[in-house]
Motif scaffolding. Structure first.
Motif, mmCIF file in Angstrom:
data_model
loop_
_atom_site.group_PDB
_atom_site.id
_atom_site.type_symbol
_atom_site.label_atom_id
_atom_site.label_comp_id
_atom_site.label_asym_id
_atom_site.label_seq_id
_atom_site.Cartn_x
_atom_site.Cartn_y
_atom_site.Cartn_z
ATOM 1 N N THR A 2 40.399 43.111 42.316
ATOM 2 C CA THR A 2 40.227 43.428 40.905
ATOM 3 C C THR A 2 38.792 43.866 40.638
ATOM 4 O O THR A 2 37.918 43.783 41.519
ATOM 5 C CB THR A 2 40.546 42.216 40.024
ATOM 6 O OG1 THR A 2 39.598 41.177 40.309
ATOM 7 C CG2 THR A 2 41.961 41.721 40.284
ATOM 8 N N ARG A 3 38.582 44.329 39.416
ATOM 9 C CA ARG A 3 37.230 44.744 39.013
ATOM 10 C C ARG A 3 36.235 43.591 39.139
ATOM 11 O O ARG A 3 35.137 43.752 39.666
ATOM 12 C CB ARG A 3 37.277 45.257 37.581
ATOM 13 C CG ARG A 3 35.929 45.291 36.884
ATOM 14 C CD ARG A 3 36.081 45.577 35.425
ATOM 15 N NE ARG A 3 34.846 45.372 34.722
ATOM 16 C CZ ARG A 3 34.650 45.594 33.437
ATOM 17 N NH1 ARG A 3 35.656 46.027 32.705
ATOM 18 N NH2 ARG A 3 33.492 45.378 32.864
ATOM 19 N N GLU A 4 36.639 42.391 38.660
ATOM 20 C CA GLU A 4 35.730 41.249 38.719
ATOM 21 C C GLU A 4 35.400 40.878 40.161
ATOM 22 O O GLU A 4 34.247 40.561 40.486
ATOM 23 C CB GLU A 4 36.353 40.046 37.994
ATOM 24 C CG GLU A 4 36.371 40.153 36.477
ATOM 25 C CD GLU A 4 37.428 41.136 35.985
ATOM 26 O OE1 GLU A 4 38.348 41.474 36.773
ATOM 27 O OE2 GLU A 4 37.321 41.575 34.822
ATOM 28 N N GLU A 5 36.417 40.914 41.037
ATOM 29 C CA GLU A 5 36.168 40.594 42.439
ATOM 30 C C GLU A 5 35.247 41.617 43.077
ATOM 31 O O GLU A 5 34.362 41.259 43.882
ATOM 32 C CB GLU A 5 37.506 40.535 43.185
ATOM 33 C CG GLU A 5 38.383 39.364 42.761
ATOM 34 C CD GLU A 5 39.762 39.436 43.383
ATOM 35 O OE1 GLU A 5 40.455 38.404 43.417
ATOM 36 O OE2 GLU A 5 40.157 40.550 43.845
ATOM 37 N N LEU A 7 32.891 43.473 41.571
ATOM 38 C CA LEU A 7 31.523 43.299 41.067
ATOM 39 C C LEU A 7 30.898 42.014 41.594
ATOM 40 O O LEU A 7 29.702 41.978 41.921
ATOM 41 C CB LEU A 7 31.524 43.306 39.539
ATOM 42 C CG LEU A 7 31.941 44.622 38.883
ATOM 43 C CD1 LEU A 7 31.993 44.474 37.362
ATOM 44 C CD2 LEU A 7 30.981 45.760 39.261
ATOM 45 N N ASP A 8 31.688 40.926 41.693
ATOM 46 C CA ASP A 8 31.148 39.675 42.232
ATOM 47 C C ASP A 8 30.750 39.842 43.692
ATOM 48 O O ASP A 8 29.700 39.347 44.129
ATOM 49 C CB ASP A 8 32.191 38.557 42.097
ATOM 50 C CG ASP A 8 32.400 38.132 40.651
ATOM 51 O OD1 ASP A 8 31.531 38.454 39.814
ATOM 52 O OD2 ASP A 8 33.428 37.492 40.365
ATOM 53 N N ARG A 9 31.613 40.535 44.464
ATOM 54 C CA ARG A 9 31.296 40.762 45.875
ATOM 55 C C ARG A 9 30.047 41.637 46.016
ATOM 56 O O ARG A 9 29.189 41.366 46.864
ATOM 57 C CB ARG A 9 32.496 41.439 46.553
ATOM 58 C CG ARG A 9 32.293 41.763 48.026
ATOM 59 C CD ARG A 9 32.053 40.521 48.847
ATOM 60 N NE ARG A 9 31.911 40.852 50.259
ATOM 61 C CZ ARG A 9 31.502 39.989 51.174
ATOM 62 N NH1 ARG A 9 31.217 38.732 50.822
ATOM 63 N NH2 ARG A 9 31.403 40.350 52.437
ATOM 64 N N ILE A 26 24.621 46.423 39.179
ATOM 65 C CA ILE A 26 25.879 45.835 38.726
ATOM 66 C C ILE A 26 26.243 46.363 37.338
ATOM 67 O O ILE A 26 27.401 46.675 37.050
ATOM 68 C CB ILE A 26 25.781 44.296 38.707
ATOM 69 C CG1 ILE A 26 25.483 43.774 40.123
ATOM 70 C CG2 ILE A 26 27.067 43.686 38.177
ATOM 71 C CD1 ILE A 26 26.515 44.152 41.153
ATOM 72 N N ALA A 30 29.626 48.308 36.323
ATOM 73 C CA ALA A 30 30.434 47.698 35.254
ATOM 74 C C ALA A 30 30.695 48.710 34.142
ATOM 75 O O ALA A 30 31.816 48.800 33.614
ATOM 76 C CB ALA A 30 29.720 46.464 34.697
ATOM 77 N N GLU A 34 34.220 50.288 32.750
ATOM 78 C CA GLU A 34 34.549 50.308 31.323
ATOM 79 C C GLU A 34 34.979 51.703 30.879
ATOM 80 O O GLU A 34 35.921 51.862 30.098
ATOM 81 C CB GLU A 34 33.340 49.850 30.500
ATOM 82 C CG GLU A 34 33.035 48.368 30.598
ATOM 83 C CD GLU A 34 34.097 47.525 29.926
ATOM 84 O OE1 GLU A 34 34.835 48.058 29.076
ATOM 85 O OE2 GLU A 34 34.215 46.338 30.274
ATOM 86 N N GLU A 41 41.640 51.047 36.917
ATOM 87 C CA GLU A 41 40.798 50.119 37.663
ATOM 88 C C GLU A 41 40.974 50.282 39.167
ATOM 89 O O GLU A 41 39.994 50.406 39.917
ATOM 90 C CB GLU A 41 41.113 48.685 37.227
ATOM 91 C CG GLU A 41 40.238 47.646 37.888
ATOM 92 C CD GLU A 41 40.514 46.256 37.335
ATOM 93 O OE1 GLU A 41 40.919 45.372 38.125
ATOM 94 O OE2 GLU A 41 40.334 46.064 36.114
#
Length: 226
Positions: A2-5, A7-9, A26, A30, A34, A41
């Motif tokens: 996913t997008r969150e995964e 960016l976190d990675r 980042i 992000a 958006e 995504e």
């Protein structure tokens, strides 16, 4: 992924660069997610490639590695990952990858906030300061007046009483009247003296505490807004 995964990675892989540069990187990706929207995504993740590849690109741009990458106003371009990381031209034109862009915007925002706080705060400080000075002037005038009246009555009454005593030796009735008037003046002066002490003990301290609390509330609230 996913997008969150993603960016976190990417943030985890960029721990060895400065916090400002990592936040800019980042923030850039992000913003790109958006702009693409939730429905695109997965397509964006496929276009960008793995977070590891993007992290290498970012480190290359920061180290100034030559020959395989190009860092322009439209974004970062690396020949090794060109096919996997190519972005639509419209997206590049609207949100190019500039590490220092976000910092510049933040600096402008901070300056605008400071100017706004000064412009809005000066009239408030003037009003509050003028009110406090006015209140202090009124109390000072009242206290001074009470003190002056008490001292004047006590001194005048004592003088009239002494003159009455002397007058008794030549004209008893007039001496008695003067002495009695002097006693009355001293009694009134003593009452004003008691009033003066009462103002000093009972009135002025609460007023001072009220003014101090008013300033504390105003500046404390202003600080929270800022």
């Amino acid at each position: 992924m996913t997008r969150e995964e993603f960016l976190d990675r990417l943030a985890y892989l960029l721990q060895d660069i400065s916090p400002e540069e990592r936040d800019d990187a980042i923030g850039y990706y992000a913003d790109y997610f958006e702009e693409a929207g939730p429905e695109r995504e997965q397509q964006v993740i496929e276009e960008l490639g793995s977070p590891e590849k993007v992290a290498v690109m970012i480190r290359d741009s920061l180290k100034g590695t030559t020959g395989e990458h190009e860092y322009t106003e439209q974004g970062y371009h690396n020949q090794r990952y060109d096919e996997n990381t190519k972005m639509p031209e419209k997206a590049k034109e609207r949100s190019g990858f500039h590490f220092k862009g976000n910092r510049d915007r933040n600096l402008v925002l901070i300056i605008m906030l400071i100017i706004g706080a000064v412009v809005l705060g000066l009239p408030m400080i003037g009003v509050v300061g003028g009110t406090a000075v006015g209140i202090f002037g009124v109390f000072f005038g009242i206290v001074s007046a009470v003190a002056g009246v008490s001292v004047g009555l006590l001194a005048g009454g004592f003088g009239m009483f002494a003159a009455g005593i002397v007058k008794m030796f030549t004209h008893l009735p007039a001496g008695l009247m003067m002495s009695g008037g002097g006693l009355i003046m001293m009694a009134v002066g003593l009452l004003f003296c008691i009033l003066f002490v009462w103002i000093l003990v009972k009135v002025i301290p609460p007023c001072i505490r009220g003014i101090v609390n008013l300033f504390q509330r105003i500046f404390h609230k202003g600080g929270e807004k800022i």
